[in-house]
Design a protein around this motif. Structure first.
Motif, PDB file in Angstrom:
ATOM      1  N   THR A   6       0.832  -1.210   0.000  1.00 44.72           N
ATOM      2  CA  THR A   6       0.000   0.000   0.000  1.00 44.72           C
ATOM      3  C   THR A   6       0.863   1.255   0.000  1.00 44.72           C
ATOM      4  O   THR A   6       0.518   2.258  -0.621  1.00 44.72           O
ATOM      5  N   ALA A   9       2.145   1.683  -3.505  1.00 45.04           N
ATOM      6  CA  ALA A   9       1.073   2.131  -4.401  1.00 45.04           C
ATOM      7  C   ALA A   9       0.861   3.633  -4.298  1.00 45.04           C
ATOM      8  O   ALA A   9       0.659   4.323  -5.313  1.00 45.04           O
ATOM      9  N   LYS A  10       0.898   4.158  -3.096  1.00 45.30           N
ATOM     10  CA  LYS A  10       0.727   5.604  -2.927  1.00 45.30           C
ATOM     11  C   LYS A  10       1.915   6.370  -3.503  1.00 45.30           C
ATOM     12  O   LYS A  10       1.765   7.457  -4.058  1.00 45.30           O
ATOM     13  N   ASP A  12       3.713   5.347  -6.058  1.00 43.87           N
ATOM     14  CA  ASP A  12       3.578   5.270  -7.514  1.00 43.87           C
ATOM     15  C   ASP A  12       2.540   6.249  -8.041  1.00 43.87           C
ATOM     16  O   ASP A  12       2.596   6.675  -9.209  1.00 43.87           O
ATOM     17  N   ALA A  13       1.585   6.598  -7.185  1.00 50.03           N
ATOM     18  CA  ALA A  13       0.506   7.501  -7.619  1.00 50.03           C
ATOM     19  C   ALA A  13       0.963   8.957  -7.708  1.00 50.03           C
ATOM     20  O   ALA A  13       0.255   9.794  -8.263  1.00 50.03           O
ATOM     21  N   ILE A  14       2.132   9.257  -7.158  1.00 54.33           N
ATOM     22  CA  ILE A  14       2.639  10.624  -7.267  1.00 54.33           C
ATOM     23  C   ILE A  14       2.980  10.915  -8.719  1.00 54.33           C
ATOM     24  O   ILE A  14       3.658  10.136  -9.383  1.00 54.33           O
ATOM     25  N   GLN A  15       2.489  12.035  -9.213  1.00 54.39           N
ATOM     26  CA  GLN A  15       2.691  12.374 -10.620  1.00 54.39           C
ATOM     27  C   GLN A  15       4.070  13.001 -10.833  1.00 54.39           C
ATOM     28  O   GLN A  15       4.447  13.929 -10.123  1.00 54.39           O
ATOM     29  N   ASN A  20       1.067  17.731  -7.517  1.00 51.81           N
ATOM     30  CA  ASN A  20       0.647  16.927  -6.380  1.00 51.81           C
ATOM     31  C   ASN A  20       0.287  17.853  -5.223  1.00 51.81           C
ATOM     32  O   ASN A  20       1.085  18.704  -4.824  1.00 51.81           O
ATOM     33  N   GLU A  24      -2.080  15.009  -0.878  1.00 48.45           N
ATOM     34  CA  GLU A  24      -1.593  13.762  -1.473  1.00 48.45           C
ATOM     35  C   GLU A  24      -0.215  13.395  -0.928  1.00 48.45           C
ATOM     36  O   GLU A  24       0.074  12.227  -0.666  1.00 48.45           O
ATOM     37  N   VAL A  28       0.886  10.015   1.378  1.00 45.11           N
ATOM     38  CA  VAL A  28       2.007   9.117   1.099  1.00 45.11           C
ATOM     39  C   VAL A  28       2.903   8.988   2.325  1.00 45.11           C
ATOM     40  O   VAL A  28       3.284   7.878   2.737  1.00 45.11           O
TER      41      VAL A  28
END
Length: 199
Positions: A6, A9-10, A12-15, A20, A24, A28
């Motif tokens: 988890t 995953a967070k 990886d979600a950072i652009q 951001n 967000e 993380v």
């Protein structure tokens, strides 16, 4: 419960090069924090240490040679001995004793610590490894430092310095008499499970 998956995953979600939000980023960091708090640290084994030493005055053998000692180490690991030995009366000057062997009494309150040495690192009453130590003496013209071989071991109530590894030259079996002098140094014992018998 936060897991490594988890948290990754967070992350990886950072652009990349994206916008951001602070929320967000906080999510993380919180996920990473929760994961690290949930993951227990490995247990630290209990280490049994010991230290005993001559705090003020040295101990003396029967001929008033003196010894300061400090014995420090970890049970089932190793011991270190720092000492200052002063030889005022060479053992050959006495009678009915072995040449070059000096036996000093341990302070009475230190005898209980021998349990750390016995059956763990240094067998009692046993001449074991030898050390090369610096020995200083005077020949009335100059002060000389030279190396000497010595076996150091413990008995139930004493610490013994055996210089009988010192031999005369020319293949003579005669022992050299240790001159009046002193040594101030440290030695360490560590006994690995060597098989020292015949191969």
């Amino acid at each position: 419960m936060a897991t490594r998956q988890t948290a990754e995953a967070k992350i990886d979600a950072i652009q990349d090069k994206g916008n951001n939000t602070a929320q967000e980023v906080r999510d993380v960091l919180t996920e990473i924090l929760n994961y690290t708090e949930n993951k227990p640290f490995p247990a630290i084994p209990e280490i049994d240490s010991f230290h005993f030493w001559t705090e003020k005055n040295p101990v003396y053998d029967r001929f008033q040679n003196s010894l300061h000692y400090s014995v420090k180490g970890f049970a089932k690991q190793f011991i270190n001995l720092t000492f200052r030995i002063e030889i005022f009366t060479p053992s050959a000057a006495g009678s009915n004793i072995s040449d070059n062997v000096f036996e000093f009494p341990l302070d009475e309150k230190h005898i209980k610590y021998l349990k750390y040495l016995q059956d763990i690192i240094v067998p009692l009453n046993t001449i074991n490894v030898s050390f090369i130590i610096p020995y200083r003496y005077s020949n009335d013209k100059q002060i000389i430092d030279h190396p000497l071989s010595v076996s150091i071991y413990f008995t139930e109530k004493t610490i013994v310095f055996d210089f009988n590894n010192v031999k005369n030259a020319n293949n003579s079996k005669e022992e050299l008499v240790i001159s009046r002098g002193s040594s101030y140094t440290s030695v360490t014992w560590h006994y690995p499970p060597f098989n020292l018998g015949k191969v």
